[in-house]
Design an enzyme around this catalytic site. Structure first.
Site, PDB file in Angstrom:
ATOM      1  N   GLY A  40      -2.592  -1.681  -8.007  1.00  0.00           N
ATOM      2  CA  GLY A  40      -1.969  -0.357  -7.992  1.00  0.00           C
ATOM      3  C   GLY A  40      -1.165  -0.194  -6.711  1.00  0.00           C
ATOM      4  O   GLY A  40      -0.528  -1.149  -6.237  1.00  0.00           O
ATOM      5  N   GLY A  94      -2.881  -2.355  -3.615  1.00  0.00           N
ATOM      6  CA  GLY A  94      -2.930  -3.775  -3.977  1.00  0.00           C
ATOM      7  C   GLY A  94      -1.552  -4.376  -4.088  1.00  0.00           C
ATOM      8  O   GLY A  94      -1.285  -5.472  -3.573  1.00  0.00           O
ATOM      9  N   LYS A 122     -13.138   7.247   9.200  1.00  0.00           N
ATOM     10  CA  LYS A 122     -12.123   7.568   8.188  1.00  0.00           C
ATOM     11  C   LYS A 122     -12.755   8.366   7.039  1.00  0.00           C
ATOM     12  O   LYS A 122     -12.177   9.330   6.535  1.00  0.00           O
ATOM     13  CB  LYS A 122     -11.451   6.299   7.652  1.00  0.00           C
ATOM     14  CG  LYS A 122     -10.271   6.644   6.744  1.00  0.00           C
ATOM     15  CD  LYS A 122      -9.458   5.465   6.292  1.00  0.00           C
ATOM     16  CE  LYS A 122      -8.211   5.934   5.555  1.00  0.00           C
ATOM     17  NZ  LYS A 122      -7.624   4.919   4.699  1.00  0.00           N
ATOM     18  N   SER A 159      -5.057  12.099  -1.021  1.00  0.00           N
ATOM     19  CA  SER A 159      -5.108  11.361  -2.288  1.00  0.00           C
ATOM     20  C   SER A 159      -6.022  12.033  -3.314  1.00  0.00           C
ATOM     21  O   SER A 159      -5.713  12.049  -4.510  1.00  0.00           O
ATOM     22  CB  SER A 159      -5.558   9.920  -2.052  1.00  0.00           C
ATOM     23  OG  SER A 159      -6.844   9.915  -1.457  1.00  0.00           O
TER      24      SER A 159
HETATM   25  P1  NAD Z   1      -4.383   2.969  -7.615  1.00  0.00           P
HETATM   26  O1  NAD Z   1      -5.010   3.842  -8.631  1.00  0.00           O
HETATM   27  O2  NAD Z   1      -2.918   3.064  -7.367  1.00  0.00           O
HETATM   28  O3  NAD Z   1      -4.698   1.438  -7.940  1.00  0.00           O
HETATM   29  C1  NAD Z   1      -5.868   0.989  -8.578  1.00  0.00           C
HETATM   30  C2  NAD Z   1      -5.430   0.024  -9.668  1.00  0.00           C
HETATM   31  O4  NAD Z   1      -6.586  -0.605 -10.198  1.00  0.00           O
HETATM   32  C3  NAD Z   1      -4.733   0.728 -10.839  1.00  0.00           C
HETATM   33  O5  NAD Z   1      -3.454   0.160 -11.051  1.00  0.00           O
HETATM   34  C4  NAD Z   1      -5.687   0.505 -12.021  1.00  0.00           C
HETATM   35  O6  NAD Z   1      -4.991   0.312 -13.253  1.00  0.00           O
HETATM   36  C5  NAD Z   1      -6.404  -0.748 -11.598  1.00  0.00           C
HETATM   37  N1  NAD Z   1      -7.742  -0.873 -12.203  1.00  0.00           N
HETATM   38  C6  NAD Z   1      -8.775  -0.014 -12.107  1.00  0.00           C
HETATM   39  N2  NAD Z   1      -9.847  -0.488 -12.759  1.00  0.00           N
HETATM   40  C7  NAD Z   1      -9.489  -1.671 -13.287  1.00  0.00           C
HETATM   41  C8  NAD Z   1     -10.173  -2.650 -14.059  1.00  0.00           C
HETATM   42  N3  NAD Z   1     -11.445  -2.533 -14.415  1.00  0.00           N
HETATM   43  N4  NAD Z   1      -9.479  -3.741 -14.444  1.00  0.00           N
HETATM   44  C9  NAD Z   1      -8.201  -3.891 -14.057  1.00  0.00           C
HETATM   45  N5  NAD Z   1      -7.492  -3.022 -13.308  1.00  0.00           N
HETATM   46  C10 NAD Z   1      -8.144  -1.915 -12.932  1.00  0.00           C
HETATM   47  O7  NAD Z   1      -5.192   3.229  -6.264  1.00  0.00           O
HETATM   48  P2  NAD Z   1      -4.716   2.920  -4.766  1.00  0.00           P
HETATM   49  O8  NAD Z   1      -3.971   4.086  -4.241  1.00  0.00           O
HETATM   50  O9  NAD Z   1      -4.103   1.581  -4.690  1.00  0.00           O
HETATM   51  O10 NAD Z   1      -6.118   2.930  -4.011  1.00  0.00           O
HETATM   52  C11 NAD Z   1      -7.031   1.850  -4.060  1.00  0.00           C
HETATM   53  C12 NAD Z   1      -8.089   2.089  -2.976  1.00  0.00           C
HETATM   54  O11 NAD Z   1      -7.467   2.017  -1.692  1.00  0.00           O
HETATM   55  C13 NAD Z   1      -8.754   3.463  -3.026  1.00  0.00           C
HETATM   56  O12 NAD Z   1     -10.076   3.382  -2.557  1.00  0.00           O
HETATM   57  C14 NAD Z   1      -7.925   4.280  -2.054  1.00  0.00           C
HETATM   58  O13 NAD Z   1      -8.615   5.402  -1.545  1.00  0.00           O
HETATM   59  C15 NAD Z   1      -7.684   3.229  -0.983  1.00  0.00           C
HETATM   60  N6  NAD Z   1      -6.508   3.453  -0.140  1.00  0.00           N
HETATM   61  C16 NAD Z   1      -5.306   3.739  -0.707  1.00  0.00           C
HETATM   62  C17 NAD Z   1      -4.205   3.934   0.109  1.00  0.00           C
HETATM   63  C18 NAD Z   1      -2.845   4.280  -0.462  1.00  0.00           C
HETATM   64  O14 NAD Z   1      -1.967   4.662   0.321  1.00  0.00           O
HETATM   65  N7  NAD Z   1      -2.616   4.138  -1.767  1.00  0.00           N
HETATM   66  C19 NAD Z   1      -4.346   3.845   1.501  1.00  0.00           C
HETATM   67  C20 NAD Z   1      -5.588   3.510   2.030  1.00  0.00           C
HETATM   68  C21 NAD Z   1      -6.672   3.324   1.193  1.00  0.00           C
END
Ligand code: NAD
Length: 310
Positions: A9, A12, A186, A259
């Site tokens: 997502g 990642g 955090k 978020s």
């Molecule tokens: P997101 O929802 O954008 O990404 C998660 C991805 O995982 C999605 O694309 C979803 O389809 C996929 N997914 C979920 N379950 C799945 C499964 N069983 N099989 C396959 N794919 C699956 O979330 P994000 O924003 O990338 O956040 C991820 C983590 O990082 C969270 O804990 C968030 O709090 C943390 N985080 C995010 C950011 C940011 O700026 N986005 C910054 C710091 C920390």
């Protein structure tokens, strides 16, 4: 070195793109069909700081389409999706696969330990930020860093070699023995801002503009600090309070809606059980009352329920 992103997502795909661009062998797994198809057919479109950096054909699959073994797995789902994801990818680990987990929130080591030896868990915290501008489109701003620690330090030199290799792609990882403290700091900040901004329906600057915000902040942080200390973490409440205050101005992060707020608005389940919810759960274990976190967790869940979030 074969690297898997279990969840591609916002976060990642940003880190995965950086590694792929530096010629690392990166594979993405995601369950979002349209996202997977777009990356397969058109490449991941990368927009950083409003600049279109082109499309990148990173191998991307649904979980059931991948075989083989991976040396490094970045788990990059939302917190509540971690266990289901691990169930889906556990057959892709070999004896020495390292899992890197930089999800927000608390309690992830416990989950990871059900799938992999402690010495192969690299737990951390990041200030990289990222977003998606629709399926197959990465839209991110700024730079970031990661703090990381091997949960059980066995063959630490191998972990440090890995950190150094990942840093060649600009991930900006610091190996640090203070990582658990940083995770709690955090999480403490998120236990305050993510929840109150969602419940009050405001951005960070508006929260800070309320003259009694410190009372609200301390109601949560007194519990976070007490529970964190009972867990053996040197949680410094004054540091978290300062970090929160630093985000109030519009020039820093004041205009930002956290978020959890965005998940709530967009009809998704939130990470509350890994923030205030986890503080409540741990409080019970340590016999520390956490009435504020208990109620906040229930209020967020009730809002998810009333909104019909899934
Ligand atoms: P997101 O929802 O954008 O990404 C998660 C991805 O995982 C999605 O694309 C979803 O389809 C996929 N997914 C979920 N379950 C799945 C499964 N069983 N099989 C396959 N794919 C699956 O979330 P994000 O924003 O990338 O956040 C991820 C983590 O990082 C969270 O804990 C968030 O709090 C943390 N985080 C995010 C950011 C940011 O700026 N986005 C910054 C710091 C920390």
């Amino acid at each position: 070195m074969k690297i898997l992103f279990a969840g591609a997502g916002a976060l990642g795909s940003r880190l995965g793109y950086m590694l792929f661009k530096n010629n690392e062998d990166v594979t993405f797994i995601d369950s979002w069909e349209e996202h997977v198809e777009n990356i397969k057919n058109k490449g991941l479109k990368v927009i950083i700081d409003d600049k279109d950096l082109g499309n990148y054909y990173i191998p991307t699959y649904r979980p059931d389409q991948v075989n083989g073994k991976f040396d490094v797995v970045f788990v990059a789902t939302k917190s509540m999706q971690l266990r289901p994801m691990l169930e889906q990818v556990k057959h892709l680990f070999h004896e020495d696969t390292k899992i890197i987990c930089i999800l927000n929130g608390l309690g992830h080591v416990q989950t990871l330990k059900d799938y992999i030896k402690e010495e192969n868990i690299l737990i951390g915290v990041t200030v990289w930020t990222s977003g998606l501008g629709g399926p197959g489109v990465l839209n991110a701003h700024g730079t970031g860093k990661i703090e990381l620690k091997q949960v059980k330090e066995v063959n630490l030199e191998k972990t440090l070699e890995l950190v150094s290799r990942l840093n060649n792609s600009g991930l900006n990882i610091k190996y640090s023995n203070d990582t658990f403290q940083s995770i709690w700091h955090k999480a403490g900040l998120n236990c305050v801002l993510n929840t109150y901004c969602t419940l009050i329906d405001c951005n960070i600057n508006q929260y800070g503009s309320f003259d009694k915000n410190l009372e609200l902040t301390r109601a949560v942080l007194n519990e976070v600090t007490a529970v964190g200390k009972a867990e053996g973490i040197d949680v410094k409440q004054d540091v978290i309070e300062k970090n929160i205050k630093n985000l109030f101005p519009l020039e820093t992060a004041g205009a930002h809606y956290p978020s959890l707020y965005q998940d709530m608005k967009n009809g998704r389940l939130t990470e509350i059980d890994y923030l205030n919810g986890e503080v409540s759960r741990l409080g019970k274990i340590h016999n520390i009352p956490t009435p504020v976190c208990d109620i906040i967790t229930l209020m967020i869940h009730s809002k998810e329920f009333i909104n019909g979030n899934k």
